[in-house]
Design an enzyme around this catalytic site. Structure first.
Site, short mmCIF file in Angstrom:
data_model
loop_
_atom_site.label_atom_id
_atom_site.label_comp_id
_atom_site.label_asym_id
_atom_site.label_seq_id
_atom_site.Cartn_x
_atom_site.Cartn_y
_atom_site.Cartn_z
N ASP A 180 0.87 -1.18 0.00
CA ASP A 180 0.00 0.00 0.00
C ASP A 180 0.91 1.24 0.00
OD1 ASP A 180 -3.28 0.08 1.04
OD2 ASP A 180 -2.21 1.95 0.74
N ASP A 220 4.11 2.11 -4.25
CA ASP A 220 3.21 2.88 -5.12
C ASP A 220 3.05 2.03 -6.37
OD1 ASP A 220 2.01 4.48 -7.00
OD2 ASP A 220 3.15 6.28 -6.45
N VAL A 221 1.85 1.53 -6.60
CA VAL A 221 1.65 0.58 -7.70
C VAL A 221 1.79 1.19 -9.09
CG1 VAL A 221 0.27 -1.13 -6.42
CG2 VAL A 221 -0.88 0.81 -7.52
N ASN A 251 -5.25 -5.11 -6.67
CA ASN A 251 -6.52 -4.57 -6.21
C ASN A 251 -6.53 -3.06 -5.97
OD1 ASN A 251 -9.11 -4.68 -4.48
ND2 ASN A 251 -7.55 -4.03 -3.01
N TYR A 310 -12.57 6.06 -14.60
CA TYR A 310 -12.69 4.85 -13.76
C TYR A 310 -13.29 3.71 -14.58
CZ TYR A 310 -14.02 1.89 -9.79
OH TYR A 310 -14.16 0.84 -8.91
N LYS A 359 -11.45 0.18 -15.73
CA LYS A 359 -11.90 -1.15 -15.32
C LYS A 359 -12.21 -2.03 -16.55
CE LYS A 359 -11.52 -0.44 -10.90
NZ LYS A 359 -10.41 -1.09 -10.17
N THR A 387 -17.74 0.11 1.80
CA THR A 387 -16.44 0.52 2.34
C THR A 387 -16.60 1.93 2.93
OG1 THR A 387 -15.79 1.42 0.21
CG2 THR A 387 -15.12 -0.84 0.66
N1 LIG Z 1 -15.85 -0.11 -3.02
C1 LIG Z 1 -16.56 -0.43 -4.10
O1 LIG Z 1 -17.77 -0.20 -4.16
C2 LIG Z 1 -15.88 -1.09 -5.29
C3 LIG Z 1 -16.67 -1.69 -6.28
C4 LIG Z 1 -16.04 -2.30 -7.37
C5 LIG Z 1 -14.65 -2.27 -7.46
N2 LIG Z 1 -13.91 -1.67 -6.49
C6 LIG Z 1 -12.46 -1.69 -6.64
O2 LIG Z 1 -11.90 -2.42 -5.57
C7 LIG Z 1 -10.59 -1.95 -5.29
C8 LIG Z 1 -10.46 -1.63 -3.82
O3 LIG Z 1 -11.44 -0.66 -3.50
P1 LIG Z 1 -11.84 -0.28 -1.99
O4 LIG Z 1 -13.24 0.16 -2.00
O5 LIG Z 1 -11.40 -1.35 -1.07
O6 LIG Z 1 -10.95 1.05 -1.83
P2 LIG Z 1 -10.22 1.70 -0.55
O7 LIG Z 1 -10.07 3.15 -0.89
O8 LIG Z 1 -10.92 1.32 0.72
O9 LIG Z 1 -8.77 0.99 -0.57
C9 LIG Z 1 -7.85 1.20 -1.61
C10 LIG Z 1 -6.44 1.07 -1.07
O10 LIG Z 1 -5.54 1.27 -2.17
C11 LIG Z 1 -4.47 2.09 -1.74
N3 LIG Z 1 -3.87 2.78 -2.87
C12 LIG Z 1 -4.39 3.84 -3.57
N4 LIG Z 1 -3.51 4.25 -4.49
C13 LIG Z 1 -2.42 3.44 -4.41
C14 LIG Z 1 -1.18 3.38 -5.08
N5 LIG Z 1 -0.85 4.24 -6.05
N6 LIG Z 1 -0.30 2.42 -4.72
C15 LIG Z 1 -0.59 1.54 -3.71
N7 LIG Z 1 -1.75 1.57 -3.03
C16 LIG Z 1 -2.65 2.51 -3.36
C17 LIG Z 1 -5.09 3.04 -0.72
O11 LIG Z 1 -4.10 3.60 0.14
C18 LIG Z 1 -6.09 2.13 -0.01
O12 LIG Z 1 -5.51 1.51 1.11
C19 LIG Z 1 -10.36 -0.76 -6.23
O13 LIG Z 1 -9.67 -1.19 -7.38
C20 LIG Z 1 -11.78 -0.34 -6.58
O14 LIG Z 1 -11.84 0.33 -7.80
C21 LIG Z 1 -14.49 -1.08 -5.41
#
Ligand SMILES: NC(=O)c1ccc[n+]([C@@H]2O[C@H](COP(=O)([O-])OP(=O)(O)OC[C@H]3O[C@@H](n4cnc5c(N)ncnc54)[C@H](O)[C@@H]3O)[C@@H](O)[C@H]2O)c1
Length: 261
Positions: free
Chosen positions: A44, A65-66, A92, A160, A164, A195
């Site tokens: 993260d 940083d991904v 993710n 976004y 995806k 979340t």
């Molecule tokens: N929450 C939803 O409704 C939902 C629905 C479909 C898909 N998603 C996808 O699921 C994944 C996780 O979402 P979430 O809701 O758990 O989000 P979240 O914001 O709770 O967690 C995301 C994490 O990624 C980290 N992050 C952000 N940029 C980064 C980077 N450059 N390098 C490393 N880490 C980084 C953040 O610090 C955070 O800890 C994402 O890809 C999101 O698009 C989420």
């Protein structure tokens, strides 16, 4: 909802790399994979949260940083050096910032930032993970896409959604290309998940929440643990014939025309 005290132990001795491990879906998955016996490598940009996740899972934290190729390479190398294999990659990490909106209002900077974090990152993580998996002759990659890769929304977040869609197409292609190397690659397509980000957004604007809930046959958002359970299945040998899919975990949204009232 999954109580991790009663989960099966399908991943004993496997090494799993999880990006975005500090929050939401990533954090729930770290807990689930650890409960199933995996060594979990937590990545993260948020050092505090990432470290906390790794401590909870008795795993390894690598600040990453991904979007940075060298940091992503170092992440997968650290996983391999520490535990001797890279069996599971859950790519993710992703963002959904407010300046990514209708195409009419979204600037090039916001477009590019979202593409970098959501799509280029998955390219970098797969590129780093696949050589280890090919050498082992096995591996499971799960890339987080979204149901919006499959369905259009009038409440647009244009970069976004496009990112995806890219994750989905890339995962399918990699799943096909590397199938005979014993590597499976699936795109995970969650529906809206409960979340902190979503809770905050919808607590401020209940009408916005209601507009979305009407489309979900089960009538609620997913819990992160329900998405984590799907990741654990895709990571395990229970899904040995599941490859190159758009694996929907959406409460029926993508199948619905009229929903129950
Ligand atoms: N929450 C939803 O409704 C939902 C629905 C479909 C898909 N998603 C996808 O699921 C994944 C996780 O979402 P979430 O809701 O758990 O989000 P979240 O914001 O709770 O967690 C995301 C994490 O990624 C980290 N992050 C952000 N940029 C980064 C980077 N450059 N390098 C490393 N880490 C980084 C953040 O610090 C955070 O800890 C994402 O890809 C999101 O698009 C989420």
């Amino acid at each position: 909802m999954t109580d991790t005290s009663s989960v099966c132990r399908r991943l004993v001795g496997r090494t799993a790399v999880v990006t975005g491990a500090g929050s939401g879906i990533g954090l729930a998955t770290v807990r689930r994979l650890a409960a199933e016996g995996a060594h979990v490598v937590c990545a993260d940009v948020d050092e505090e949260r990432g470290k906390a996740a790794a401590e909870e899972a008795a795993g390894l934290f690598v600040r990453t940083d991904v979007t940075d190729a060298a940091e992503v390479d170092a992440l997968f190398k650290a996983a391999h050096d520490t535990y001797g294999s890279v069996d599971i990659a859950f790519n993710n990490a992703g963002i959904s910032p407010p300046d990514d909106d209708s195409i009419l209002d979204t600037g090039l900077e916001a477009w590019k930032r979202v593409q970098e974090v959501n799509l280029t990152s998955v390219y970098l993580c797969c590129k780093a993970a696949i050589p280890y998996m090919r050498a082992q002759g096995k591996g499971s990659i799960i890339n987080t896409a979204s149901f919006v890769a499959r369905m259009g929304a009038a409440t647009s977040q244009i970069s976004y959604t496009a990112s995806k869609g890219g994750v989905l197409a890339m995962s399918r292609e990699l799943g096909v290309q590397f199938a005979r190397d014993g590597i499976r690659v699936n795109a995970l397509c969650p529906g809206p998940v409960n979340t902190p980000l979503l809770q905050e957004l919808f607590a401020k604007d209940p009408e916005r929440a209601a507009r979305r809930l009407i489309h979900i046959p089960v009538g609620r958002f997913a819990e992160p643990t329900e998405i984590a359970a799907a990741v654990a299945f895709l990571a395990s040998d229970d899904s040995s014939f599941v490859n190159a899919t758009d694996f929907l975990v959406d409460g029926g949204i993508a199948g619905a025309y009229v929903t129950p009232v």
